[in-house]
Design a protein around this motif. Structure first.
Motif, PDB file in Angstrom:
ATOM      1  N   GLY A   1       0.803  -1.225   0.000  1.00  0.00           N
ATOM      2  CA  GLY A   1       0.000   0.000   0.000  1.00  0.00           C
ATOM      3  C   GLY A   1       0.830   1.266   0.000  1.00  0.00           C
ATOM      4  N   ASP A   2       2.094   1.160   0.403  1.00  0.00           N
ATOM      5  CA  ASP A   2       2.982   2.329   0.458  1.00  0.00           C
ATOM      6  C   ASP A   2       3.875   2.459  -0.773  1.00  0.00           C
ATOM      7  OD1 ASP A   2       2.028   3.061   2.957  1.00  0.00           O
ATOM      8  OD2 ASP A   2       3.522   1.862   4.027  1.00  0.00           O
ATOM      9  N   LEU A   3       3.749   1.521  -1.716  1.00  0.00           N
ATOM     10  CA  LEU A   3       4.655   1.498  -2.862  1.00  0.00           C
ATOM     11  C   LEU A   3       3.990   1.978  -4.146  1.00  0.00           C
ATOM     12  CD1 LEU A   3       6.379  -1.988  -2.285  1.00  0.00           C
ATOM     13  CD2 LEU A   3       7.163   0.267  -1.523  1.00  0.00           C
ATOM     14  N   GLU A   4       4.810   2.380  -5.106  1.00  0.00           N
ATOM     15  CA  GLU A   4       4.327   2.727  -6.441  1.00  0.00           C
ATOM     16  C   GLU A   4       3.995   1.436  -7.197  1.00  0.00           C
ATOM     17  OE1 GLU A   4       3.779   5.755  -7.274  1.00  0.00           O
ATOM     18  OE2 GLU A   4       4.727   6.661  -5.502  1.00  0.00           O
ATOM     19  N   ASP A   5       3.244   1.576  -8.300  1.00  0.00           N
ATOM     20  CA  ASP A   5       2.766   0.402  -9.045  1.00  0.00           C
ATOM     21  C   ASP A   5       3.903  -0.502  -9.494  1.00  0.00           C
ATOM     22  OD1 ASP A   5       0.177   1.179  -8.720  1.00  0.00           O
ATOM     23  OD2 ASP A   5      -0.003   2.148 -10.673  1.00  0.00           O
ATOM     24  N   GLN A   6       4.972   0.080 -10.003  1.00  0.00           N
ATOM     25  CA  GLN A   6       6.097  -0.725 -10.475  1.00  0.00           C
ATOM     26  C   GLN A   6       6.758  -1.480  -9.319  1.00  0.00           C
ATOM     27  OE1 GLN A   6       8.950   1.491 -12.755  1.00  0.00           O
ATOM     28  NE2 GLN A   6      10.348  -0.230 -13.010  1.00  0.00           N
ATOM     29  N   GLU A   7       6.866  -0.809  -8.181  1.00  0.00           N
ATOM     30  CA  GLU A   7       7.452  -1.443  -6.997  1.00  0.00           C
ATOM     31  C   GLU A   7       6.548  -2.572  -6.484  1.00  0.00           C
ATOM     32  OE1 GLU A   7       9.817   2.422  -5.148  1.00  0.00           O
ATOM     33  OE2 GLU A   7       7.719   2.070  -4.633  1.00  0.00           O
ATOM     34  N   LYS A   8       5.235  -2.354  -6.547  1.00  0.00           N
ATOM     35  CA  LYS A   8       4.293  -3.397  -6.131  1.00  0.00           C
ATOM     36  C   LYS A   8       4.473  -4.655  -6.959  1.00  0.00           C
ATOM     37  CE  LYS A   8       0.530  -0.418  -4.500  1.00  0.00           C
ATOM     38  NZ  LYS A   8      -0.847   0.057  -4.760  1.00  0.00           N
ATOM     39  N   ARG A   9       4.569  -4.459  -8.268  1.00  0.00           N
ATOM     40  CA  ARG A   9       4.714  -5.620  -9.150  1.00  0.00           C
ATOM     41  C   ARG A   9       5.995  -6.391  -8.849  1.00  0.00           C
ATOM     42  NH1 ARG A   9       2.398  -1.917 -12.883  1.00  0.00           N
ATOM     43  NH2 ARG A   9       4.458  -1.247 -13.632  1.00  0.00           N
TER      44      ARG A   9
END
Length: 446
Positions: A96-104
């Protein structure tokens, strides 16, 4: 040499035996704090030197950005092992604290089952019960015998967030009861858990605000609270440690909002540029400027009175500051009461009247004092009366506004802290000045 310096020296010399002997003295929470103080390279080296179980505990205590850095800089296989052992709600909080690329990138480290659980959790707002819950709980069909539950519990405990409560569900997965571990151990082996479970289960809907969850856990002293959907199907649990985190976050957020700062500044003071942080505060500063410009216009409208009796200007700072102080105090009390659930919001008038009474008492006490000082200093009885009356009115109005604005904002479904700091102060400055000069014009015949 301090302990941090000893750790840095051991890392530089690659003396891992000495490093481990130092770290043995620390709790995982303390090690996490040390990692936060080290450089990125030092933190990776220290983390890599930890035993797996210790590393997992430390990882759970590190903030999201440093956690992401560690997981993406240790060996890929080790990162996968770590994140697959982390509680699913902790991983959800990280994502929830990360950007989309980091989430992936983080999701790629997980197995298919855990990815599915995480996607379900991320569908809920982060500040809701669903966003805070974990799906790693212990539940059994209500017909299950105590003996069988205990036998299976040993296997399930490894993956469960807590085993102090065993939840009973029907054939549709609906929550129908709860059994404490103590009652389960003491129950006759062949007895179905539905025969001794508690059916009056305190629970929350997945869409409820996280503050309500924290209030219930505090009120009843629970170690965990079940989360259900609209059909009472058990979805997960919120544990007491998550509730404590919620209380800390919400308190910090309210304090920042009361001061006119953005709530996100509590987590990224060192990671967001001064320009971005200034931009967040700008709307509230502009509101304050607008209020002060209007206040200046009020002073300009009464410039004739000021020219006649210059001493009127001497007491403007006292009246404005005292009103602002009392208004902020009342607003803080209201916001705190609303946040903890201790404030009864059924009657706005009752709460405002209670604070108005406080304001009147403070106003009379300070009004007589400042009137006496004014008369002693300036030798003008009527001027003392004007300043004293203005003080009484300002403090009464300040207390009323400090209570009224947060309560109304809360009733409208908004966060009361947002409208409590700069707004109360700006309104008080405008109205207080108008009343002060109007009273002076009336009494002094200016």
């Amino acid at each position: 040499m301090s302990q941090i310096e000893q750790i840095q020296a051991a890392l530089e010399e690659k003396n891992y035996d000495q490093l481990n002997s130092i770290l043995e003295q620390y709790h995982p929470v303390d090690i996490a704090q040390i990692i936060e103080e080290l450089s990125e390279d030092e933190s990776i080296n220290l983390f890599s030197a930890l035993e797996f179980d210790a590393a997992l505990q430390v990882l759970e205590e590190i903030d999201s950005h440093r956690k992401y850095f560690i997981l993406t800089n240790v060996e890929h296989s080790y990162a996968r092992k770590l994140i697959r052992e982390m509680p699913v709600d902790d991983v959800a909080d990280l994502l929830g604290d990360l950007e989309d690329q980091e989430k992936r990138r983080i999701l790629s480290l997980l197995g298919e089952n855990k990815q599915t659980d995480l996607i379900d959790l991320l569908a809920y707002a982060k500040n809701s019960a669903g966003g805070r819950m974990t799906t790693e709980y212990v539940a059994f069909p209500k017909e299950e015998r105590a003996k069988d539950v205990l036998n299976k519990l040993a296997e399930m405990a490894i993956d469960a967030e807590t085993i102090y409560y065993v939840y009973a569900v029907d054939s549709q997965g609906r929550l129908v009861g709860v059994v404490s571990l103590r009652d389960l151990i003491l129950a006759p082996e062949e007895t179905p858990i539905e025969d001794f479970m508690q059916t009056d289960v305190k629970k929350v809907n997945a869409l409820q605000d996280q503050e309500e969850v924290a209030r219930l856990i505090k009120k009843y002293g629970f170690l965990a609270l079940p989360v259900v959907d609209d059909d009472d199907v058990l979805l997960g649990i919120v544990t007491v440690d998550d509730a404590m985190t919620v209380v800390e976050e919400e308190t910090t957020e309210d304090i920042l909002k009361l001061s006119g700062s953005n709530a996100d500044e509590r987590i990224d003071v060192g990671e967001v540029s001064p320009w971005a942080r200034a931009k967040r505060r700008l709307p509230w500063i502009l509101l304050a400027i607008a209020g002060e410009i209007i206040s200046g216009r009020v002073i300009d409208d009464f410039s004739a009175a000021l020219q006649t009796i210059v001493a009127l200007s001497f007491f403007i700072p006292v009246l404005m500051d005292m009103g602002g102080n009392v208004g902020t105090q009342s607003a803080a009390i209201m916001v705190r009461g609303l946040a903890t659930g201790e404030m009864n919001t059924s009657s706005i008038a009752k709460n405002v009247l209670r604070e108005a009474t406080v304001g009147i008492i403070l106003g009379i006490a300070n009004g007589f004092l400042v009137a006496a000082i004014t008369y002693t200093w300036q030798g003008e009885m009527l001027l003392g009366v004007v300043v004293g009356l203005a003080m009484i009115f300002n403090l009464t109005l300040a207390a009323m506004l400090g209570a009224f604005i947060p309560l109304v904002w809360y009733k409208l479904g908004h966060d009361p802290a947002v409208a409590s700091g700069p707004l109360v102060t700006s309104i008080l400055d405008i109205v207080g000045l108008f009343v002060y000069f109007s009273t002076a014009t009336w009494i002094l015949k200016l």
